[in-house]
Write a protein that holds these residues in place. Structure first.
Motif, PDB file in Angstrom:
ATOM      1  N   UNK A   1       0.840  -1.193   0.000  1.00  0.00           N
ATOM      2  CA  UNK A   1       0.000   0.000   0.000  1.00  0.00           C
ATOM      3  C   UNK A   1       0.879   1.249   0.000  1.00  0.00           C
ATOM      4  N   UNK A   2       0.457   2.227  -0.781  1.00  0.00           N
ATOM      5  CA  UNK A   2       1.186   3.488  -0.874  1.00  0.00           C
ATOM      6  C   UNK A   2       0.411   4.596  -0.202  1.00  0.00           C
ATOM      7  N   UNK A   3       1.140   5.573   0.275  1.00  0.00           N
ATOM      8  CA  UNK A   3       0.541   6.780   0.822  1.00  0.00           C
ATOM      9  C   UNK A   3       1.342   7.952   0.245  1.00  0.00           C
ATOM     10  N   UNK A   4       0.655   9.032   0.006  1.00  0.00           N
ATOM     11  CA  UNK A   4       1.302  10.207  -0.577  1.00  0.00           C
ATOM     12  C   UNK A   4       1.365  11.301   0.480  1.00  0.00           C
ATOM     13  N   UNK A   5       2.585  11.740   0.807  1.00  0.00           N
ATOM     14  CA  UNK A   5       2.795  12.749   1.839  1.00  0.00           C
ATOM     15  C   UNK A   5       3.206  14.073   1.204  1.00  0.00           C
TER      16      UNK A   5
ATOM     17  N   UNK B   1       3.454  20.424   4.170  1.00  0.00           N
ATOM     18  CA  UNK B   1       2.771  20.395   5.469  1.00  0.00           C
ATOM     19  C   UNK B   1       2.821  19.029   6.159  1.00  0.00           C
ATOM     20  N   UNK B   2       3.235  17.970   5.431  1.00  0.00           N
ATOM     21  CA  UNK B   2       3.290  16.638   6.018  1.00  0.00           C
ATOM     22  C   UNK B   2       1.968  15.894   5.968  1.00  0.00           C
ATOM     23  N   UNK B   3       0.936  16.509   5.407  1.00  0.00           N
ATOM     24  CA  UNK B   3      -0.362  15.848   5.293  1.00  0.00           C
ATOM     25  C   UNK B   3      -0.283  14.622   4.395  1.00  0.00           C
ATOM     26  N   UNK B   4      -1.104  13.601   4.686  1.00  0.00           N
ATOM     27  CA  UNK B   4      -1.073  12.368   3.911  1.00  0.00           C
ATOM     28  C   UNK B   4      -2.379  12.159   3.153  1.00  0.00           C
ATOM     29  N   UNK B   5      -2.253  11.544   1.986  1.00  0.00           N
ATOM     30  CA  UNK B   5      -3.405  11.264   1.140  1.00  0.00           C
ATOM     31  C   UNK B   5      -3.255   9.850   0.591  1.00  0.00           C
ATOM     32  N   UNK B   6      -4.351   9.096   0.460  1.00  0.00           N
ATOM     33  CA  UNK B   6      -4.249   7.727  -0.043  1.00  0.00           C
ATOM     34  C   UNK B   6      -3.974   7.632  -1.545  1.00  0.00           C
TER      35      UNK B   6
ATOM     36  N   UNK C   1      -2.896  16.462  -7.716  1.00  0.00           N
ATOM     37  CA  UNK C   1      -2.030  17.558  -8.131  1.00  0.00           C
ATOM     38  C   UNK C   1      -1.837  18.586  -7.025  1.00  0.00           C
ATOM     39  N   UNK C   2      -2.851  18.724  -6.184  1.00  0.00           N
ATOM     40  CA  UNK C   2      -2.816  19.722  -5.116  1.00  0.00           C
ATOM     41  C   UNK C   2      -3.013  19.022  -3.780  1.00  0.00           C
ATOM     42  N   UNK C   3      -2.238  19.413  -2.779  1.00  0.00           N
ATOM     43  CA  UNK C   3      -2.373  18.840  -1.442  1.00  0.00           C
ATOM     44  C   UNK C   3      -3.739  19.225  -0.861  1.00  0.00           C
ATOM     45  N   UNK C   4      -4.541  18.242  -0.419  1.00  0.00           N
ATOM     46  CA  UNK C   4      -5.859  18.567   0.117  1.00  0.00           C
ATOM     47  C   UNK C   4      -5.797  19.255   1.486  1.00  0.00           C
TER      48      UNK C   4
ATOM     49  N   UNK D   1      -2.996  21.583   2.653  1.00  0.00           N
ATOM     50  CA  UNK D   1      -2.480  22.959   2.647  1.00  0.00           C
ATOM     51  C   UNK D   1      -2.713  23.685   1.324  1.00  0.00           C
ATOM     52  N   UNK D   2      -3.090  22.939   0.278  1.00  0.00           N
ATOM     53  CA  UNK D   2      -3.374  23.573  -1.001  1.00  0.00           C
ATOM     54  C   UNK D   2      -2.166  23.784  -1.891  1.00  0.00           C
ATOM     55  N   UNK D   3      -0.968  23.312  -1.474  1.00  0.00           N
ATOM     56  CA  UNK D   3       0.237  23.473  -2.291  1.00  0.00           C
ATOM     57  C   UNK D   3       0.172  22.542  -3.497  1.00  0.00           C
ATOM     58  N   UNK D   4       0.713  23.000  -4.633  1.00  0.00           N
ATOM     59  CA  UNK D   4       0.669  22.215  -5.865  1.00  0.00           C
ATOM     60  C   UNK D   4       1.919  21.372  -6.042  1.00  0.00           C
ATOM     61  N   UNK D   5       1.738  20.140  -6.554  1.00  0.00           N
ATOM     62  CA  UNK D   5       2.822  19.207  -6.897  1.00  0.00           C
ATOM     63  C   UNK D   5       3.804  18.957  -5.747  1.00  0.00           C
ATOM     64  N   UNK D   6       3.280  18.766  -4.560  1.00  0.00           N
ATOM     65  CA  UNK D   6       4.141  18.520  -3.392  1.00  0.00           C
ATOM     66  C   UNK D   6       3.950  17.130  -2.798  1.00  0.00           C
ATOM     67  N   UNK D   7       3.088  16.303  -3.395  1.00  0.00           N
ATOM     68  CA  UNK D   7       2.846  14.968  -2.853  1.00  0.00           C
ATOM     69  C   UNK D   7       3.898  13.984  -3.350  1.00  0.00           C
TER      70      UNK D   7
END
Length: 102
Positions: free
Chosen positions: A5-9, A13-18, A22-25, A27-33
């Motif tokens: 399983x992969x996770x995208x950090x 901001x260190x936030x994680x997404x499954x 394109x945009x971090x859900x 902090x809203x930063x683009x292409x940072x995952x």
């Protein structure tokens, strides 16, 4: 075998997404995952629950008698080898045959 399983950090901001976006859900930063491994894959599905133990040959296992408590039901005690053992769990089921009534 289970798939890793992969996770995208987010590198901002260190936030994680499954899944990758394109945009971090958070902090809203683009292409940072950045993709990373979410968890190590175990060999079987009960690995987190079951504790591993040494393999032994059947001839190496010592069987011992445990004190038994009779249930008062002769046939049940016979099936259980003389009664209940303290600390054991026994699942009992009652099956009734319903006769059809005219």
């Amino acid at each position: 075998m289970a798939k890793t399983k992969s996770v995208y950090a987010c590198t901002e901001c260190g936030g994680e997404s499954p899944k990758w976006q394109g945009q971090c859900p958070h902090c809203g930063a683009w292409n940072t995952l950045v993709e990373g491994v979410a968890e190590a894959v175990s060999k079987h599905r009960f690995a987190g629950v079951a504790k591993s133990s040494e393999l032994k040959r059947l001839s190496e296992v010592n069987a011992r008698d445990a004190p038994r408590m009779g249930s008062g039901i002769e046939e049940l005690d016979r099936v259980l080898g003389g009664g209940f053992v303290a600390g054991e769990v026994v699942l009992l089921a009652v099956i009734r045959a319903w006769a059809s009534r005219p």
